[in-house]
Write an enzyme that holds these catalytic residues in place. Structure first.
Site: not given
Length: 224
Positions: A135, A190, A203
């Site tokens: 991320s 995602d 995610h």
């Protein structure tokens, strides 16, 4: 920008509120309880050094979703006594708002990660460096590697990204770094990988990719 920030806060709040994905039982007690690993800064040099940057709001310096599982899987592949795992802490706070900055993270976070690569190179000149980011952490590692000197960058044998926030901007690679040495994991659904800041359930699923990612990094180390 106000609308973007509002969307970012509401979307990424899901990450902060989500329950952690179950992790492999053989992870170290430190990684499970604290989400941190400081093998480079506090320990002896190892053959391989993994530098990892966690996602936004994750605990410790390794997080929970993929950092500790990746460390554990890499140690299983290469030997626990051969691998040092180091999370990115310091000025990298993993805050939500930093995702909306031009580099999808802040300069302090990038500088902290860059210094760890440099420390690995100087403290342990014979170590082979690999890296990973999840991320916002993927943006941290992406930008840090770009800023490394040619000498240090040459020691970085492989990089893995999960939910790569700069996947669209950087075309699934790290600019001015060998594309074959980068592997990006983007789960179906995602939307972060599509250049948005919208966090979906997909995610949070990257724990399952730890074995494949570790195999990729191990192959790069072994072929170097």
């Amino acid at each position: 920008m106000v609308m973007l920030r509002s969307l970012l806060v509401s979307a990424l709040a899901a990450l902060a509120a989500a329950s952690p994905i179950a992790e492999p039982a053989d992870q170290s007690l430190e990684a499970r309880q604290l989400g941190s690993s400081n093998d480079l800064t506090n320990g002896a040099c190892k053959d391989v050094t993994l530098i990892f940057a966690r996602g936004s709001t994750e605990m410790g310096n390794m997080g929970t979703v993929i950092g500790p599982p990746l460390c554990s899987a890499l140690k299983s592949k290469l030997g626990a006594d051969k691998v040092a795992c180091q999370g990115v802490g310091g000025l990298y706070t993993g805050g939500l708002m930093q995702n909306a900055l031009p580099q999808n993270t802040d300069p302090g976070a990038i500088s902290t990660a860059k210094s760890l690569f440099e420390q690995a190179s100087t403290k342990c000149p014979n170590t082979q460096i690999v890296a990973g980011g999840y991320s916002q952490g993927s943006a941290v590692i992406d930008n840090a590697v770009q800023q490394l000197s040619a000498e240090v960058k040459d020691k970085v044998k492989g990089v893995v990204f999960f939910g790569f926030t700069r996947n669209l901007q950087d075309k699934g690679q790290i600019p001015n770094y060998p594309k074959d040495n980068v592997k990006v994991f983007c789960a179906m659904g995602d939307l972060v990988c599509d250049g948005t800041l919208i966090v979906t359930a997909a995610h949070l699923t990257y724990t399952i990719n730890a074995p494949e990612a570790a195999s990729f990094l191990a192959s790069k180390v072994q072929s170097a």
